[in-house]
Design a protein around this motif. Structure first.
Motif, PDB file in Angstrom:
ATOM      1  N   THR A  31      -6.133  -0.846  11.889  1.00 10.99           N
ATOM      2  CA  THR A  31      -4.894  -1.017  11.026  1.00 10.99           C
ATOM      3  C   THR A  31      -3.996  -2.229  11.519  1.00 10.99           C
ATOM      4  OG1 THR A  31      -4.827   1.388  10.712  1.00 10.99           O
ATOM      5  CG2 THR A  31      -2.571   0.299  10.134  1.00 10.99           C
ATOM      6  N   ALA A  32      -3.874  -2.319  12.720  1.00  9.18           N
ATOM      7  CA  ALA A  32      -3.063  -3.529  13.181  1.00  9.18           C
ATOM      8  C   ALA A  32      -3.609  -4.828  12.928  1.00  9.18           C
ATOM      9  CB  ALA A  32      -2.826  -3.567  14.635  1.00  9.18           C
ATOM     10  N   THR A  33      -4.805  -5.051  12.805  1.00  6.08           N
ATOM     11  CA  THR A  33      -5.659  -6.113  12.552  1.00  6.08           C
ATOM     12  C   THR A  33      -5.202  -6.462  10.989  1.00  6.08           C
ATOM     13  OG1 THR A  33      -7.117  -5.955  14.322  1.00  6.08           O
ATOM     14  CG2 THR A  33      -7.745  -7.385  12.429  1.00  6.08           C
ATOM     15  N   VAL A  34      -5.494  -5.418  10.360  1.00  5.40           N
ATOM     16  CA  VAL A  34      -5.350  -5.525   8.831  1.00  5.40           C
ATOM     17  C   VAL A  34      -3.921  -6.069   8.505  1.00  5.40           C
ATOM     18  CG1 VAL A  34      -5.320  -4.300   6.457  1.00  5.40           C
ATOM     19  CG2 VAL A  34      -7.193  -4.140   8.367  1.00  5.40           C
ATOM     20  N   TRP A  35      -2.949  -5.447   8.900  1.00  8.95           N
ATOM     21  CA  TRP A  35      -1.658  -5.663   8.388  1.00  8.95           C
ATOM     22  C   TRP A  35      -1.160  -7.113   9.126  1.00  8.95           C
ATOM     23  CZ3 TRP A  35      -0.526  -4.274   4.363  1.00  8.95           C
ATOM     24  CH2 TRP A  35      -0.784  -3.200   3.663  1.00  8.95           C
ATOM     25  N   THR A  36      -1.581  -7.257  10.460  1.00  3.03           N
ATOM     26  CA  THR A  36      -1.483  -8.681  10.939  1.00  3.03           C
ATOM     27  C   THR A  36      -1.870  -9.851   9.677  1.00  3.03           C
ATOM     28  OG1 THR A  36      -1.461  -7.949  13.239  1.00  3.03           O
ATOM     29  CG2 THR A  36      -1.452 -10.149  12.907  1.00  3.03           C
ATOM     30  N   VAL A  37      -3.075  -9.766   9.688  1.00  2.00           N
ATOM     31  CA  VAL A  37      -3.486 -10.860   8.605  1.00  2.00           C
ATOM     32  C   VAL A  37      -2.786 -10.888   7.283  1.00  2.00           C
ATOM     33  CG1 VAL A  37      -5.642 -11.530   7.579  1.00  2.00           C
ATOM     34  CG2 VAL A  37      -5.982 -10.938   9.732  1.00  2.00           C
ATOM     35  N   SER A  38      -2.955  -9.475   6.889  1.00  2.00           N
ATOM     36  CA  SER A  38      -2.119  -9.330   5.463  1.00  2.00           C
ATOM     37  C   SER A  38      -0.835  -9.706   5.502  1.00  2.00           C
ATOM     38  CB  SER A  38      -2.410  -8.008   4.917  1.00  2.00           C
ATOM     39  OG  SER A  38      -3.604  -7.658   4.646  1.00  2.00           O
ATOM     40  N   GLY A  39      -0.085  -9.506   6.675  1.00  2.00           N
ATOM     41  CA  GLY A  39       1.277  -9.847   6.676  1.00  2.00           C
ATOM     42  C   GLY A  39       1.628 -11.155   6.939  1.00  2.00           C
ATOM     43  N   VAL A  40       0.781 -11.830   7.768  1.00  2.00           N
ATOM     44  CA  VAL A  40       0.836 -13.327   7.754  1.00  2.00           C
ATOM     45  C   VAL A  40       0.491 -13.963   6.510  1.00  2.00           C
ATOM     46  CG1 VAL A  40      -0.114 -15.556   8.616  1.00  2.00           C
ATOM     47  CG2 VAL A  40       0.178 -13.389  10.125  1.00  2.00           C
ATOM     48  N   ALA A  41      -0.463 -13.419   5.627  1.00  2.00           N
ATOM     49  CA  ALA A  41      -0.873 -14.149   4.264  1.00  2.00           C
ATOM     50  C   ALA A  41       0.435 -13.741   3.277  1.00  2.00           C
ATOM     51  CB  ALA A  41      -2.073 -13.691   3.759  1.00  2.00           C
ATOM     52  N   MET A  42       0.906 -12.628   3.527  1.00  2.00           N
ATOM     53  CA  MET A  42       2.121 -12.368   2.353  1.00  2.00           C
ATOM     54  C   MET A  42       3.531 -13.177   2.819  1.00  2.00           C
ATOM     55  SD  MET A  42       1.614  -8.186   2.457  1.00  2.00           S
ATOM     56  CE  MET A  42       2.686  -7.763   1.184  1.00  2.00           C
ATOM     57  N   VAL A  43       3.625 -13.449   4.151  1.00  2.00           N
ATOM     58  CA  VAL A  43       4.598 -14.197   4.318  1.00  2.00           C
ATOM     59  C   VAL A  43       4.694 -15.649   4.077  1.00  2.00           C
ATOM     60  CG1 VAL A  43       5.990 -15.265   6.449  1.00  2.00           C
ATOM     61  CG2 VAL A  43       5.784 -12.459   6.239  1.00  2.00           C
ATOM     62  N   LEU A  44       3.169 -16.090   4.318  1.00  2.00           N
ATOM     63  CA  LEU A  44       3.084 -17.691   3.850  1.00  2.00           C
ATOM     64  C   LEU A  44       3.138 -17.761   2.385  1.00  2.00           C
ATOM     65  CD1 LEU A  44       1.701 -20.373   4.676  1.00  2.00           C
ATOM     66  CD2 LEU A  44      -0.454 -19.479   4.448  1.00  2.00           C
ATOM     67  N   CYS A  45       2.806 -16.788   1.507  1.00  2.00           N
ATOM     68  CA  CYS A  45       3.107 -16.918   0.167  1.00  2.00           C
ATOM     69  C   CYS A  45       4.383 -16.757  -0.309  1.00  2.00           C
ATOM     70  CB  CYS A  45       2.616 -15.436  -0.759  1.00  2.00           C
ATOM     71  SG  CYS A  45       0.748 -15.548  -0.886  1.00  2.00           S
ATOM     72  N   LEU A  46       5.292 -16.064   0.407  1.00  2.00           N
ATOM     73  CA  LEU A  46       7.076 -16.356   0.118  1.00  2.00           C
ATOM     74  C   LEU A  46       7.352 -17.580   0.537  1.00  2.00           C
ATOM     75  CD1 LEU A  46       7.987 -12.694   0.992  1.00  2.00           C
ATOM     76  CD2 LEU A  46       7.428 -13.582  -1.152  1.00  2.00           C
ATOM     77  N   LEU A  47       7.061 -17.952   1.669  1.00  2.00           N
ATOM     78  CA  LEU A  47       7.439 -19.335   2.321  1.00  2.00           C
ATOM     79  C   LEU A  47       6.906 -20.274   1.441  1.00  2.00           C
ATOM     80  CD1 LEU A  47       6.858 -18.782   6.073  1.00  2.00           C
ATOM     81  CD2 LEU A  47       9.070 -18.951   4.790  1.00  2.00           C
ATOM     82  N   LEU A  48       5.872 -20.306   0.840  1.00  2.00           N
ATOM     83  CA  LEU A  48       5.285 -21.329  -0.057  1.00  2.00           C
ATOM     84  C   LEU A  48       5.903 -21.426  -1.254  1.00  2.00           C
ATOM     85  CD1 LEU A  48       1.373 -21.523   0.536  1.00  2.00           C
ATOM     86  CD2 LEU A  48       3.043 -23.363   0.984  1.00  2.00           C
ATOM     87  N   CYS A  49       6.455 -20.443  -1.756  1.00  2.00           N
ATOM     88  CA  CYS A  49       7.183 -20.363  -3.075  1.00  2.00           C
ATOM     89  C   CYS A  49       8.478 -21.284  -2.912  1.00  2.00           C
ATOM     90  CB  CYS A  49       8.087 -19.035  -3.253  1.00  2.00           C
ATOM     91  SG  CYS A  49       6.718 -17.836  -3.801  1.00  2.00           S
ATOM     92  N   GLY A  50       9.110 -21.541  -1.791  1.00  2.00           N
ATOM     93  CA  GLY A  50      10.142 -22.327  -1.677  1.00  2.00           C
ATOM     94  C   GLY A  50       9.830 -23.740  -1.300  1.00  2.00           C
ATOM     95  N   MET A  51       8.733 -24.188  -0.955  1.00  2.00           N
ATOM     96  CA  MET A  51       8.211 -25.270  -0.241  1.00  2.00           C
ATOM     97  C   MET A  51       7.144 -25.854  -1.255  1.00  2.00           C
ATOM     98  SD  MET A  51       7.668 -24.210   3.821  1.00  2.00           S
ATOM     99  CE  MET A  51       6.477 -25.508   3.843  1.00  2.00           C
ATOM    100  N   VAL A  52       7.059 -25.411  -2.521  1.00  2.00           N
ATOM    101  CA  VAL A  52       5.917 -25.857  -3.189  1.00  2.00           C
ATOM    102  C   VAL A  52       6.258 -27.510  -3.533  1.00  2.00           C
ATOM    103  CG1 VAL A  52       5.071 -25.863  -5.595  1.00  2.00           C
ATOM    104  CG2 VAL A  52       5.205 -23.944  -4.548  1.00  2.00           C
ATOM    105  N   SER A  53       7.451 -27.889  -3.727  1.00  2.00           N
ATOM    106  CA  SER A  53       7.578 -29.344  -4.064  1.00  2.00           C
ATOM    107  C   SER A  53       7.763 -30.341  -2.706  1.00  2.00           C
ATOM    108  CB  SER A  53       9.048 -29.219  -4.895  1.00  2.00           C
ATOM    109  OG  SER A  53      10.315 -29.047  -3.963  1.00  2.00           O
ATOM    110  N   ARG A  54       7.587 -29.536  -1.719  1.00  2.00           N
ATOM    111  CA  ARG A  54       7.392 -30.372  -0.620  1.00  2.00           C
ATOM    112  C   ARG A  54       6.247 -30.960  -0.190  1.00  2.00           C
ATOM    113  NH1 ARG A  54      11.697 -28.253   3.868  1.00  2.00           N
ATOM    114  NH2 ARG A  54      13.369 -27.920   2.489  1.00  2.00           N
ATOM    115  N   PRO A  55       5.943 -32.229   0.475  1.00  2.00           N
ATOM    116  CA  PRO A  55       4.620 -32.727   0.683  1.00  2.00           C
ATOM    117  C   PRO A  55       3.738 -31.708   1.642  1.00  2.00           C
ATOM    118  CG  PRO A  55       6.328 -34.285   1.070  1.00  2.00           C
ATOM    119  CD  PRO A  55       7.038 -33.024   0.972  1.00  2.00           C
ATOM    120  N   GLY A  56       2.488 -31.556   1.134  1.00  2.00           N
ATOM    121  CA  GLY A  56       1.354 -30.726   1.965  1.00  2.00           C
ATOM    122  C   GLY A  56       1.682 -29.219   1.383  1.00  2.00           C
TER     123      GLY A  56
END
Length: 116
Positions: A31-56
């Motif tokens: 469970t820890a592995t699943v939620w670590t990977v899923s959590g990182v990917a979910m946070v990345l999705c949220l962070l990218l929402c605010g960074m879409v217009s930035r380079p990279g």
């Protein structure tokens, strides 16, 4: 582009969360592995929402799409959903850039008409 890409990323946020629930119950991973990977990917999705217009940011989004497709090795349905979201990501980037170009063109045209 920002609105279309952010909408796609928010959809992915929820799909990743639900896939984490499925993986927690059907895979041999802890469970820890699943939620670590899923959590990182979910946070990345949220962070990218605010960074879409930035380079990279678009390239990071593509890496996220590849990871989503590869998550099909844990939850087989994710092969299909990952491919679907990769197509949505492409469409969001492609058509979002066209919309941005059209807005800039119309704004320049309106500015030229006001000054004339």
């Amino acid at each position: 582009m920002r609105t279309l890409c952010s909408s796609t990323l928010i959809g992915e946020f929820f799909v990743i969360g639900f896939a984490g629930l499925v993986a927690m119950n059907t895979s041999d991973l802890s469970t820890a592995t699943v939620w670590t990977v899923s959590g990182v990917a979910m946070v990345l999705c949220l962070l990218l929402c605010g960074m879409v217009s930035r380079p990279g940011a678009v390239q990071i989004g593509w890496a996220l799409q590849v990871g989503l497709i590869l998550s099909g090795f844990v939850v087989s349905t994710m092969f299909i959903l990952g491919a679907l979201f990769a197509a949505l990501w492409w469409a969001s980037v492609h058509f979002g850039r066209k919309v941005d170009e059209a807005k800039a063109r119309f704004a320049a045209q309106a500015a030229a008409e006001r000054s004339a």
